[in-house]
Design an enzyme around this catalytic site. Structure first.
Site, PDB file in Angstrom:
ATOM      1  N   ARG A  33      56.073  34.266  37.408  1.00 39.17           N
ATOM      2  CA  ARG A  33      57.271  34.619  38.180  1.00 39.17           C
ATOM      3  C   ARG A  33      56.926  34.815  39.646  1.00 39.17           C
ATOM      4  NH1 ARG A  33      58.535  39.553  34.340  1.00 39.17           N
ATOM      5  NH2 ARG A  33      56.276  39.602  34.699  1.00 39.17           N
ATOM      6  N   ARG A  34      55.695  35.281  39.951  1.00 38.44           N
ATOM      7  CA  ARG A  34      55.324  35.568  41.350  1.00 38.44           C
ATOM      8  C   ARG A  34      54.691  34.326  41.987  1.00 38.44           C
ATOM      9  NH1 ARG A  34      51.817  40.787  40.283  1.00 38.44           N
ATOM     10  NH2 ARG A  34      51.314  39.480  38.493  1.00 38.44           N
ATOM     11  N   ASP A  59      59.990  32.184  34.317  1.00 41.06           N
ATOM     12  CA  ASP A  59      59.970  33.353  33.439  1.00 41.06           C
ATOM     13  C   ASP A  59      59.997  32.807  32.020  1.00 41.06           C
ATOM     14  OD1 ASP A  59      60.531  35.550  31.818  1.00 41.06           O
ATOM     15  OD2 ASP A  59      61.774  36.521  33.345  1.00 41.06           O
ATOM     16  N   ASN A  86      48.924  32.077  27.970  1.00 48.97           N
ATOM     17  CA  ASN A  86      48.242  33.296  28.418  1.00 48.97           C
ATOM     18  C   ASN A  86      49.213  34.397  28.840  1.00 48.97           C
ATOM     19  OD1 ASN A  86      46.055  34.897  29.980  1.00 48.97           O
ATOM     20  ND2 ASN A  86      47.498  34.260  31.583  1.00 48.97           N
ATOM     21  N   SER A 139      44.369  39.055  21.155  1.00 49.41           N
ATOM     22  CA  SER A 139      43.736  40.302  21.617  1.00 49.41           C
ATOM     23  C   SER A 139      43.024  40.950  20.442  1.00 49.41           C
ATOM     24  CB  SER A 139      44.807  41.269  22.127  1.00 49.41           C
ATOM     25  OG  SER A 139      44.269  42.553  22.378  1.00 49.41           O
ATOM     26  N   TYR A 152      52.885  46.448  20.812  1.00 46.83           N
ATOM     27  CA  TYR A 152      51.894  45.514  21.385  1.00 46.83           C
ATOM     28  C   TYR A 152      51.029  44.957  20.263  1.00 46.83           C
ATOM     29  CZ  TYR A 152      48.294  43.442  24.311  1.00 46.83           C
ATOM     30  OH  TYR A 152      47.405  42.543  24.888  1.00 46.83           O
ATOM     31  N   THR A 187      41.930  43.767  34.552  1.00 48.74           N
ATOM     32  CA  THR A 187      42.872  42.915  35.302  1.00 48.74           C
ATOM     33  C   THR A 187      44.031  43.834  35.699  1.00 48.74           C
ATOM     34  OG1 THR A 187      44.077  42.394  33.290  1.00 48.74           O
ATOM     35  CG2 THR A 187      42.264  40.896  33.883  1.00 48.74           C
ATOM     36  N   GLU A 188      45.197  43.244  35.931  1.00 50.27           N
ATOM     37  CA  GLU A 188      46.371  44.092  36.194  1.00 50.27           C
ATOM     38  C   GLU A 188      46.997  44.603  34.894  1.00 50.27           C
ATOM     39  OE1 GLU A 188      49.014  41.954  38.817  1.00 50.27           O
ATOM     40  OE2 GLU A 188      47.432  41.668  40.289  1.00 50.27           O
TER      41      GLU A 188
HETATM   42  P1  NDP Z   1      47.627  40.407  34.091  1.00 46.18           P
HETATM   43  O1  NDP Z   1      48.685  41.450  34.122  1.00 46.18           O
HETATM   44  O2  NDP Z   1      46.591  40.402  35.138  1.00 46.18           O
HETATM   45  O3  NDP Z   1      48.321  38.963  34.032  1.00 46.18           O
HETATM   46  C1  NDP Z   1      49.449  38.714  33.241  1.00 46.18           C
HETATM   47  C2  NDP Z   1      50.085  37.420  33.677  1.00 46.18           C
HETATM   48  O4  NDP Z   1      51.223  37.155  32.829  1.00 46.18           O
HETATM   49  C3  NDP Z   1      50.593  37.460  35.109  1.00 46.18           C
HETATM   50  O5  NDP Z   1      50.266  36.244  35.751  1.00 46.18           O
HETATM   51  C4  NDP Z   1      52.122  37.570  34.946  1.00 46.18           C
HETATM   52  O6  NDP Z   1      52.770  36.884  36.018  1.00 46.18           O
HETATM   53  C5  NDP Z   1      52.310  36.785  33.658  1.00 46.18           C
HETATM   54  N1  NDP Z   1      53.588  37.104  33.025  1.00 46.18           N
HETATM   55  C6  NDP Z   1      54.001  38.281  32.502  1.00 46.18           C
HETATM   56  N2  NDP Z   1      55.268  38.184  32.073  1.00 46.18           N
HETATM   57  C7  NDP Z   1      55.663  36.907  32.334  1.00 46.18           C
HETATM   58  C8  NDP Z   1      56.881  36.199  32.141  1.00 46.18           C
HETATM   59  N3  NDP Z   1      57.943  36.776  31.585  1.00 46.18           N
HETATM   60  N4  NDP Z   1      56.930  34.903  32.518  1.00 46.18           N
HETATM   61  C9  NDP Z   1      55.864  34.313  33.091  1.00 46.18           C
HETATM   62  N5  NDP Z   1      54.695  34.922  33.297  1.00 46.18           N
HETATM   63  C10 NDP Z   1      54.601  36.219  32.932  1.00 46.18           C
HETATM   64  O7  NDP Z   1      46.945  40.544  32.648  1.00 46.18           O
HETATM   65  P2  NDP Z   1      45.767  39.744  31.901  1.00 46.18           P
HETATM   66  O8  NDP Z   1      45.284  38.582  32.671  1.00 46.18           O
HETATM   67  O9  NDP Z   1      44.814  40.733  31.443  1.00 46.18           O
HETATM   68  O10 NDP Z   1      46.591  39.274  30.622  1.00 46.18           O
HETATM   69  C11 NDP Z   1      46.715  37.938  30.215  1.00 46.18           C
HETATM   70  C12 NDP Z   1      46.883  37.919  28.705  1.00 46.18           C
HETATM   71  O11 NDP Z   1      45.741  38.498  28.103  1.00 46.18           O
HETATM   72  C13 NDP Z   1      48.077  38.698  28.163  1.00 46.18           C
HETATM   73  O12 NDP Z   1      48.649  37.943  27.111  1.00 46.18           O
HETATM   74  C14 NDP Z   1      47.441  39.979  27.616  1.00 46.18           C
HETATM   75  O13 NDP Z   1      48.198  40.534  26.589  1.00 46.18           O
HETATM   76  C15 NDP Z   1      46.126  39.442  27.127  1.00 46.18           C
HETATM   77  N6  NDP Z   1      45.038  40.393  26.966  1.00 46.18           N
HETATM   78  C16 NDP Z   1      44.606  41.186  28.004  1.00 46.18           C
HETATM   79  C17 NDP Z   1      43.523  42.018  27.829  1.00 46.18           C
HETATM   80  C18 NDP Z   1      43.030  42.936  28.895  1.00 46.18           C
HETATM   81  O14 NDP Z   1      42.356  43.933  28.576  1.00 46.18           O
HETATM   82  N7  NDP Z   1      43.282  42.659  30.156  1.00 46.18           N
HETATM   83  C19 NDP Z   1      42.789  42.043  26.558  1.00 46.18           C
HETATM   84  C20 NDP Z   1      43.326  41.184  25.546  1.00 46.18           C
HETATM   85  C21 NDP Z   1      44.377  40.377  25.763  1.00 46.18           C
HETATM   86  P3  NDP Z   1      54.089  37.352  36.783  1.00 46.18           P
HETATM   87  O15 NDP Z   1      54.185  38.840  36.680  1.00 46.18           O
HETATM   88  O16 NDP Z   1      53.884  36.840  38.178  1.00 46.18           O
HETATM   89  O17 NDP Z   1      55.196  36.626  36.071  1.00 46.18           O
HETATM   90  C1  8X3 Z   2      44.456  44.271  25.487  1.00 51.89           C
HETATM   91  C2  8X3 Z   2      43.337  45.028  24.905  1.00 51.89           C
HETATM   92  O1  8X3 Z   2      42.663  47.131  23.628  1.00 51.89           O
HETATM   93  O2  8X3 Z   2      44.290  47.383  25.428  1.00 51.89           O
HETATM   94  O3  8X3 Z   2      45.026  43.404  24.574  1.00 51.89           O
HETATM   95  O4  8X3 Z   2      44.916  46.372  23.361  1.00 51.89           O
HETATM   96  S1  8X3 Z   2      43.839  46.536  24.295  1.00 51.89           S
END
Ligand code: NDP
Ligand code: 8X3
Length: 252
Positions: A33-34, A59, A86, A139, A152, A187-188
């Protein structure tokens, strides 16, 4: 020239992987989205890489936006070789009797329904071409539940189930379906989970070394570049300090 479509390419693993493949000479379709965030990393690439990156504001919760973005792709980008599903999030971390239903809807709409909309739109082209690779980001939360993980956990268990079934549906077309299941990655993600509370997010990674987005991009690169007859189907990747969803060794 190969083409990868990365959802959630404005941050975290998605951004790291999209940049990585752009630098490797691939064509990259980057969705989030960003748009400004994606434009910032695209502009930092060498010019010959940047011109092969196609950014779209999408989105994934909105099926019409997903369809329209694909329909809008320049011809050269239309044959997607790799789909990285992702985009996703955790929203809130509260016991089931107190959690916000808006948080629940957001996670279900993004992590499950959004992933399905994108897959439904992209996979017919792969089937027609009898080739492709779909990688879902699951995850550890989709392998083990933990307190206050509730919805989640449910969405990531859902991704796990979908990945297995998608592999069965698509095996006859020569399409690889894989999953990467990370543990803690800085990450974020946690800032989003705690609705912008950075201090609370930082506590998650206190006194331990979490994975980084580049660690996940390394794994994805290895999986994607494996020979065509090799499908690395399911990877659980943890920081060394993490033994399970709830057991984390912290120094000090
Ligand atoms: P970030 O928050 O850094 O990135 C998430 C990304 O998803 C952003 O680019 C955001 O973009 C995008 N996003 C969220 N909602 C939407 C939407 N409705 N449409 C399009 N894009 C969307 O998190 P991560 O990189 O850590 O997360 C990526 C994936 O990894 C997720 O599925 C998360 O559940 C999973 N994960 C993360 C872990 C962690 O500890 N970080 C561990 C295990 C899994 P924008 O807001 O610009 O749309
Ligand atoms: C993200 C990892 O442990 O916060 O999927 O669920 S955890």
């Amino acid at each position: 020239m190969k083409t990868i479509l990365v959802t959630g390419a404005s941050s975290g693993f998605g951004e790291a992987t999209a940049r990585r493949f752009a630098l490797k000479g691939w064509q990259v379709i980057a969705w989030a989205r960003r748009l400004d965030r994606m434009e910032a990393w695209r502009q930092a690439l060498p010019a010959e890489c940047a011109e092969r990156v196609h950014l779209q504001c999408v989105d994934i919760r909105v099926a019409d936006q997903v369809q329209a973005a694909l329909a809008d792709l320049p011809v050269a980008f239309q044959a997607v070789d790799v789909l990285l599903n992702n985009a996703g999030l955790a929203s809130g971390k509260d016991p089931v009797h107190e959690a916000s239903m808006d948080d629940w809807e957001r996670m279900i709409d993004t992590n499950l329904k959004g992933l399905l909309y994108v897959t439904r739109a992209v996979s017919p082209g792969m089937v027609a071409r009898r080739s492709g690779h779909i990688i879902n980001i699951g995850s550890i939360a989709g392998k083990e539940s933990y307190p206050e993980g509730n919805v989640y956990n449910a969405t990531k268990f859902g991704v796990d189930g979908l990945t297995r079934s998608m592999r069965m549906d698509l095996v006859r077309y020569g399409i690889r379906v894989s999953q990467v299941c990370p543990g803690m990655v800085d990450t974020e993600f946690s800032t989003v989970r705690f609705h912008g509370d950075r201090a609370k997010a930082d506590q998650v990674y206190q006194n331990m070394a979490p994975l980084t987005a580049e660690d996940i991009a390394d794994m994805l690169e290895y999986m994607i570049l494996a020979p065509a007859h090799v499908n690395i189907a399911d990877v659980l990747i943890l920081p060394t300090a993490q033994a399970s969803a709830t057991i984390v060794h912290r120094e000090g």
